[in-house]
Design a protein around this motif. Structure first.
Motif, PDB file in Angstrom:
ATOM      1  N   ALA A 130       0.836  -1.200   0.000  1.00  0.00           N
ATOM      2  CA  ALA A 130       0.000   0.000   0.000  1.00  0.00           C
ATOM      3  C   ALA A 130       0.871   1.251   0.000  1.00  0.00           C
ATOM      4  N   ALA A 131       1.938   1.225   0.779  1.00  0.00           N
ATOM      5  CA  ALA A 131       2.861   2.363   0.807  1.00  0.00           C
ATOM      6  C   ALA A 131       3.534   2.545  -0.544  1.00  0.00           C
ATOM      7  N   GLN A 132       3.789   1.431  -1.237  1.00  0.00           N
ATOM      8  CA  GLN A 132       4.457   1.491  -2.535  1.00  0.00           C
ATOM      9  C   GLN A 132       3.607   2.190  -3.593  1.00  0.00           C
ATOM     10  N   VAL A 133       2.276   2.131  -3.452  1.00  0.00           N
ATOM     11  CA  VAL A 133       1.413   2.786  -4.449  1.00  0.00           C
ATOM     12  C   VAL A 133       0.959   4.171  -3.986  1.00  0.00           C
ATOM     13  N   GLY A 134       1.542   4.660  -2.882  1.00  0.00           N
ATOM     14  CA  GLY A 134       1.300   6.035  -2.500  1.00  0.00           C
ATOM     15  C   GLY A 134       0.454   6.287  -1.274  1.00  0.00           C
ATOM     16  N   ALA A 174     -11.286  -4.873   7.095  1.00  0.00           N
ATOM     17  CA  ALA A 174     -11.680  -5.972   6.214  1.00  0.00           C
ATOM     18  C   ALA A 174     -10.538  -6.189   5.240  1.00  0.00           C
ATOM     19  N   GLY A 175      -9.642  -7.104   5.599  1.00  0.00           N
ATOM     20  CA  GLY A 175      -8.394  -7.259   4.863  1.00  0.00           C
ATOM     21  C   GLY A 175      -8.562  -7.450   3.374  1.00  0.00           C
ATOM     22  N   SER A 176      -9.462  -8.363   2.972  1.00  0.00           N
ATOM     23  CA  SER A 176      -9.596  -8.661   1.547  1.00  0.00           C
ATOM     24  C   SER A 176     -10.094  -7.453   0.768  1.00  0.00           C
ATOM     25  N   SER A 177     -11.060  -6.722   1.316  1.00  0.00           N
ATOM     26  CA  SER A 177     -11.578  -5.557   0.599  1.00  0.00           C
ATOM     27  C   SER A 177     -10.536  -4.443   0.550  1.00  0.00           C
ATOM     28  N   GLN A 178      -9.730  -4.308   1.595  1.00  0.00           N
ATOM     29  CA  GLN A 178      -8.661  -3.314   1.575  1.00  0.00           C
ATOM     30  C   GLN A 178      -7.639  -3.641   0.487  1.00  0.00           C
ATOM     31  N   GLU A 223      -5.499  -2.337  -4.759  1.00  0.00           N
ATOM     32  CA  GLU A 223      -5.146  -2.826  -6.094  1.00  0.00           C
ATOM     33  C   GLU A 223      -5.862  -2.007  -7.170  1.00  0.00           C
ATOM     34  N   ARG A 224      -7.159  -1.736  -6.951  1.00  0.00           N
ATOM     35  CA  ARG A 224      -7.918  -0.954  -7.925  1.00  0.00           C
ATOM     36  C   ARG A 224      -7.388   0.489  -8.003  1.00  0.00           C
ATOM     37  N   PHE A 225      -7.027   1.047  -6.849  1.00  0.00           N
ATOM     38  CA  PHE A 225      -6.498   2.403  -6.839  1.00  0.00           C
ATOM     39  C   PHE A 225      -5.176   2.453  -7.603  1.00  0.00           C
ATOM     40  N   ALA A 226      -4.337   1.436  -7.402  1.00  0.00           N
ATOM     41  CA  ALA A 226      -3.055   1.403  -8.095  1.00  0.00           C
ATOM     42  C   ALA A 226      -3.238   1.237  -9.600  1.00  0.00           C
ATOM     43  N   THR A 227      -4.309   0.530  -9.995  1.00  0.00           N
ATOM     44  CA  THR A 227      -4.551   0.262 -11.416  1.00  0.00           C
ATOM     45  C   THR A 227      -5.224   1.432 -12.121  1.00  0.00           C
ATOM     46  N   THR A 228      -6.249   2.008 -11.476  1.00  0.00           N
ATOM     47  CA  THR A 228      -7.054   3.039 -12.133  1.00  0.00           C
ATOM     48  C   THR A 228      -6.738   4.448 -11.648  1.00  0.00           C
ATOM     49  N   GLY A 229      -6.223   4.576 -10.421  1.00  0.00           N
ATOM     50  CA  GLY A 229      -5.935   5.888  -9.858  1.00  0.00           C
ATOM     51  C   GLY A 229      -7.157   6.642  -9.387  1.00  0.00           C
ATOM     52  N   THR A 230      -8.315   5.980  -9.336  1.00  0.00           N
ATOM     53  CA  THR A 230      -9.549   6.652  -8.908  1.00  0.00           C
ATOM     54  C   THR A 230      -9.996   6.118  -7.551  1.00  0.00           C
ATOM     55  N   VAL A 231     -10.359   7.041  -6.671  1.00  0.00           N
ATOM     56  CA  VAL A 231     -10.815   6.658  -5.332  1.00  0.00           C
ATOM     57  C   VAL A 231     -12.165   5.948  -5.415  1.00  0.00           C
ATOM     58  N   LEU A 232     -13.065   6.447  -6.261  1.00  0.00           N
ATOM     59  CA  LEU A 232     -14.403   5.859  -6.366  1.00  0.00           C
ATOM     60  C   LEU A 232     -14.336   4.396  -6.788  1.00  0.00           C
ATOM     61  N   VAL A 286     -13.213   2.345  -3.842  1.00  0.00           N
ATOM     62  CA  VAL A 286     -14.271   2.203  -2.831  1.00  0.00           C
ATOM     63  C   VAL A 286     -15.333   1.198  -3.290  1.00  0.00           C
ATOM     64  N   LEU A 287     -15.749   1.296  -4.535  1.00  0.00           N
ATOM     65  CA  LEU A 287     -16.775   0.384  -5.054  1.00  0.00           C
ATOM     66  C   LEU A 287     -16.277  -1.058  -5.076  1.00  0.00           C
ATOM     67  N   ALA A 288     -15.023  -1.257  -5.442  1.00  0.00           N
ATOM     68  CA  ALA A 288     -14.463  -2.612  -5.479  1.00  0.00           C
ATOM     69  C   ALA A 288     -14.415  -3.209  -4.076  1.00  0.00           C
ATOM     70  N   GLY A 289     -13.958  -2.406  -3.108  1.00  0.00           N
ATOM     71  CA  GLY A 289     -13.919  -2.889  -1.733  1.00  0.00           C
ATOM     72  C   GLY A 289     -15.297  -3.164  -1.179  1.00  0.00           C
ATOM     73  N   ALA A 290     -16.251  -2.294  -1.485  1.00  0.00           N
ATOM     74  CA  ALA A 290     -17.624  -2.479  -1.007  1.00  0.00           C
ATOM     75  C   ALA A 290     -18.253  -3.723  -1.611  1.00  0.00           C
ATOM     76  N   ALA A 291     -17.980  -3.969  -2.886  1.00  0.00           N
ATOM     77  CA  ALA A 291     -18.539  -5.153  -3.539  1.00  0.00           C
ATOM     78  C   ALA A 291     -18.044  -6.427  -2.870  1.00  0.00           C
TER      79      ALA A 291
END
Length: 229
Positions: free
Chosen positions: A29-33, A48-52, A57-66, A69-74
């Protein structure tokens, strides 16, 4: 208090395992900022470890917070079933105590509590709370420590630290295995997840698809067995 202490002690082996992949998660997580304090807050408030992991991973791939959040919530939709399974156990507690118990319930201490409850119906909310307090402390501390170290180290992906997450989930799945009757739903759930991801669906949603398929198969098999009996 004795039951709470029993839960706290019983969860220690699982907590040590969680600390390993929690530290690895903090590093990556620190490596991606993500700042170390952000990782610590996320671990304490989301817990919630898996959702985090998926969110980062999604933030590192897309750079979008939304998207993160949606990926973790799902992925966290599975907690609807987990919370439902705790309704009898939490009956009689105050609303504040129920909310606290729900927040500190994770995959590991939920699985351990349900396994112990199957052996002894006396195991209840105190055991869940004791094991949950240990897990949230260990998870938050280990992820924060990992983020502190990861912020000053070079790229760590090449060392294969990401596999720590896969290994942890394999170990958790092994602990939930209950024998041959689960072969079909598990196999179909895994196949559906692989197929969904192969078709381009984000991994978090692929996991949800697989989970729904597995649950549907379990429900069908349960009804079929009842009809035959």
């Amino acid at each position: 208090m004795t039951a709470m202490k029993h839960g706290a002690l019983s969860i220690l082996p699982l907590a040590l395992g969680a600390a390993v992949y929690g530290f690895a998660f903090g590093l990556l997580a620190a490596q991606v900022g993500f700042p170390w304090w952000g990782v610590g807050l996320m671990s304490g408030f989301v817990h919630a470890g898996s959702s985090q992991i998926v969110a980062v991973e999604r933030f590192a791939t897309t750079g979008t917070v939304l998207g993160a959040v949606l990926a973790g919530a799902a992925l966290n939709l599975r907690y609807i079933g987990i919370i439902a399974s705790l309704s009898d156990m939490l009956d009689g507690l105050s609303l504040r105590a129920k909310l606290l118990a729900i927040h500190i319930t994770g995959d590991e201490n939920w699985a351990l509590t349900m396994a112990e409850r199957a052996k002894s119906p006396d195991v209840g909310a105190a055991f869940l709370l004791g094991s949950g307090f240990v897990m949230i402390f260990v998870w938050t501390a280990s992820t924060t420590a990992g983020a502190l170290v990861g912020a000053v180290l070079p790229d760590l992906e090449r060392f294969g630290l990401g596999f720590a997450f896969t290994a942890a989930f394999i170990a958790m799945a092994r602990g939930l295995w209950r024998g041959h009757p689960q072969v079909l739903p598990w196999a179909l759930a895994a196949g559906a997840t692989v197929a969904a991801v192969s078709l381009g669906m984000p991994k978090a949603y692929g996991i949800i698809v697989g989970a729904l398929i597995g649950l549907a198969v379990c429900a069908f098999l349960r009804r079929w067995k009842a009809a035959v009996a």
